[in-house]
Design a protein around this motif. Structure first.
Motif, PDB file in Angstrom:
ATOM      1  N   TYR A 232      56.009  68.827  25.743  1.00 34.33           N
ATOM      2  CA  TYR A 232      55.611  69.927  26.623  1.00 34.33           C
ATOM      3  C   TYR A 232      56.872  70.676  27.052  1.00 34.33           C
ATOM      4  N   PRO A 233      56.883  72.013  26.955  1.00 30.82           N
ATOM      5  CA  PRO A 233      58.131  72.753  27.224  1.00 30.82           C
ATOM      6  C   PRO A 233      58.622  72.577  28.662  1.00 30.82           C
ATOM      7  N   SER A 234      59.945  72.497  28.788  1.00 30.40           N
ATOM      8  CA  SER A 234      60.572  72.390  30.107  1.00 30.40           C
ATOM      9  C   SER A 234      60.370  73.674  30.901  1.00 30.40           C
ATOM     10  N   GLN A 235      60.666  73.618  32.186  1.00 27.00           N
ATOM     11  CA  GLN A 235      60.545  74.805  33.035  1.00 27.00           C
ATOM     12  C   GLN A 235      61.423  75.942  32.507  1.00 27.00           C
ATOM     13  N   GLU A 236      62.609  75.593  32.030  1.00 29.44           N
ATOM     14  CA  GLU A 236      63.507  76.619  31.483  1.00 29.44           C
ATOM     15  C   GLU A 236      62.894  77.292  30.262  1.00 29.44           C
ATOM     16  N   VAL A 237      62.326  76.492  29.358  1.00 33.63           N
ATOM     17  CA  VAL A 237      61.704  77.054  28.156  1.00 33.63           C
ATOM     18  C   VAL A 237      60.458  77.848  28.526  1.00 33.63           C
ATOM     19  N   GLN A 238      59.689  77.380  29.490  1.00 39.31           N
ATOM     20  CA  GLN A 238      58.519  78.136  29.942  1.00 39.31           C
ATOM     21  C   GLN A 238      58.923  79.509  30.474  1.00 39.31           C
ATOM     22  N   GLN A 239      60.051  79.555  31.177  1.00 40.39           N
ATOM     23  CA  GLN A 239      60.523  80.846  31.695  1.00 40.39           C
ATOM     24  C   GLN A 239      60.988  81.752  30.559  1.00 40.39           C
ATOM     25  N   LEU A 240      61.616  81.187  29.541  1.00 47.00           N
ATOM     26  CA  LEU A 240      62.010  81.971  28.378  1.00 47.00           C
ATOM     27  C   LEU A 240      60.784  82.589  27.701  1.00 47.00           C
ATOM     28  N   ILE A 241      59.703  81.817  27.616  1.00 45.65           N
ATOM     29  CA  ILE A 241      58.464  82.341  27.027  1.00 45.65           C
ATOM     30  C   ILE A 241      57.972  83.538  27.828  1.00 45.65           C
ATOM     31  N   LYS A 242      57.941  83.410  29.145  1.00 45.21           N
ATOM     32  CA  LYS A 242      57.477  84.512  30.001  1.00 45.21           C
ATOM     33  C   LYS A 242      58.375  85.735  29.850  1.00 45.21           C
ATOM     34  N   ASP A 243      59.683  85.505  29.781  1.00 49.74           N
ATOM     35  CA  ASP A 243      60.625  86.623  29.642  1.00 49.74           C
ATOM     36  C   ASP A 243      60.405  87.364  28.318  1.00 49.74           C
ATOM     37  N   LEU A 244      60.195  86.625  27.243  1.00 53.26           N
ATOM     38  CA  LEU A 244      59.969  87.244  25.934  1.00 53.26           C
ATOM     39  C   LEU A 244      58.632  87.971  25.892  1.00 53.26           C
ATOM     40  N   GLU A 245      57.612  87.381  26.471  1.00 50.71           N
ATOM     41  CA  GLU A 245      56.297  88.036  26.518  1.00 50.71           C
ATOM     42  C   GLU A 245      56.394  89.386  27.224  1.00 50.71           C
ATOM     43  N   LYS A 246      57.156  89.413  28.312  1.00 51.32           N
ATOM     44  CA  LYS A 246      57.303  90.661  29.085  1.00 51.32           C
ATOM     45  C   LYS A 246      58.193  91.662  28.359  1.00 51.32           C
ATOM     46  N   LYS A 247      59.318  91.204  27.842  1.00 51.94           N
ATOM     47  CA  LYS A 247      60.279  92.103  27.192  1.00 51.94           C
ATOM     48  C   LYS A 247      59.673  92.789  25.987  1.00 51.94           C
ATOM     49  N   TYR A 248      58.901  92.024  25.188  1.00 49.35           N
ATOM     50  CA  TYR A 248      58.360  92.576  23.942  1.00 49.35           C
ATOM     51  C   TYR A 248      56.877  92.933  24.048  1.00 49.35           C
ATOM     52  N   GLN A 249      56.361  92.861  25.290  1.00 50.56           N
ATOM     53  CA  GLN A 249      54.973  93.280  25.569  1.00 50.56           C
ATOM     54  C   GLN A 249      53.999  92.661  24.561  1.00 50.56           C
ATOM     55  N   ILE A 250      54.026  91.354  24.485  1.00 50.52           N
ATOM     56  CA  ILE A 250      53.236  90.638  23.481  1.00 50.52           C
ATOM     57  C   ILE A 250      51.772  90.552  23.896  1.00 50.52           C
ATOM     58  N   ASP A 251      50.921  91.037  23.050  1.00 53.92           N
ATOM     59  CA  ASP A 251      49.468  90.921  23.182  1.00 53.92           C
ATOM     60  C   ASP A 251      49.024  89.933  22.110  1.00 53.92           C
ATOM     61  N   TYR A 252      48.815  88.686  22.504  1.00 61.06           N
ATOM     62  CA  TYR A 252      48.542  87.633  21.527  1.00 61.06           C
ATOM     63  C   TYR A 252      47.324  87.939  20.660  1.00 61.06           C
ATOM     64  N   HIS A 253      46.310  88.542  21.256  1.00 62.26           N
ATOM     65  CA  HIS A 253      45.060  88.790  20.526  1.00 62.26           C
ATOM     66  C   HIS A 253      45.274  89.720  19.327  1.00 62.26           C
TER      67      HIS A 253
END
Length: 251
Positions: free
Chosen positions: A101-122
């Motif tokens: 399970y990703p660490s808090q640091e990795v979870q924050q990296l995921i959120k940062d990338l989702e926001k920076k690149y405006q990822i729409d998973y669908h």
């Protein structure tokens, strides 16, 4: 305690596969989970030279409250070369949740990338190609074989956005010609095709980029479509996804 011995230096997800294999082997033999997993002999490329620290929990968060009922399970590092449609994901998911399970640091990296690149998973289709030194283990598929599947997906979903991920410069350049495509331009390393690994580029940055790649792998796993070739990285995309629906593995 389970102490994982790994004498050779190996890539991040190869280390993860060996860790998972060792945990499952212990589970099969002892019929209980290890109270502690010592991976201090792993992830050597990603820590300071001669360091004996266990950096596992910079990547993964301990999930001590998760129990797993005993059942004999089969898994080895060699499974990376199989067809991922054949995996018993319901057997593997509890181990991924407990030990990877990703660490808090990795979870924050995921959120940062989702926001920076405006990822729409669908509406995201991943085109992932693990090349370079992987050619010493498997026959790499052609770029065109992945592109053909991408075009079929585009016909089905005109709004799809292509996330291009690779360690090969040439793959990135070719696939970025697709309309509505992007890549993590500041967060990945790549190089012209050769029998080498990006982990040998500026090794002092290996820890940072390995955390980013773990975050990116989880992002890829959450995407609507995945087109990939064979190897540990692709296998871990599927392990984090927990199924192979809309996964197109080019073998």
């Amino acid at each position: 305690m389970l102490q994982i011995k790994q004498n050779s230096r190996q890539g991040f997800f190869s280390c993860c596969s060996i860790r998972l294999e060792s945990i499952i082997l212990y589970f099969n033999q002892q019929k209980v989970l290890p109270e502690e997993v010592d991976s201090s002999d792993q992830f050597k490329w990603y820590k300071q030279m001669y360091s004996t620290d266990d950096i596992t929990y910079q990547y993964f968060e301990k999930q001590n409250n998760l129990a797993i009922n005993y059942k004999e399970i089969e898994f080895t590092n060699r499974y990376q070369f199989l067809n991922y449609n054949t995996f018993p994901y319901q057997d593997y998911i509890p181990f991924i949740k407990k030990y990877f399970y990703p660490s808090q640091e990795v979870q924050q990296l995921i959120k940062d990338l989702e926001k920076k690149y405006q990822i729409d998973y669908h509406n995201t289709c991943v085109l992932f190609y693990r090349g370079n030194d992987k050619a010493t283990e498997i026959t790499l598929p052609s770029y065109e074989s992945l592109l053909e599947v991408a075009q079929q997906i585009k016909e089905q979903n005109p709004n799809v956005r292509f996330l291009i991920q690779s360690d090969e410069t040439e793959f990135l350049q070719k696939m970025l010609e697709l309309p509505n495509s992007f890549y993590f331009k500041d967060e990945i390393r790549y190089m012209p095709r050769q029998k080498a690994t990006v982990d040998h580029i500026d090794i002092n940055q290996n820890l940072r980029f390995s955390k980013l790649f773990l975050a990116i792998t989880i992002i890829m796993a959450k995407s609507q479509y995945i087109v990939c070739n064979t190897g540990n990285c692709s296998m871990w995309i599927c392990l984090y996804r927990g199924h192979t629906q809309n996964v197109f593995q080019i073998i």
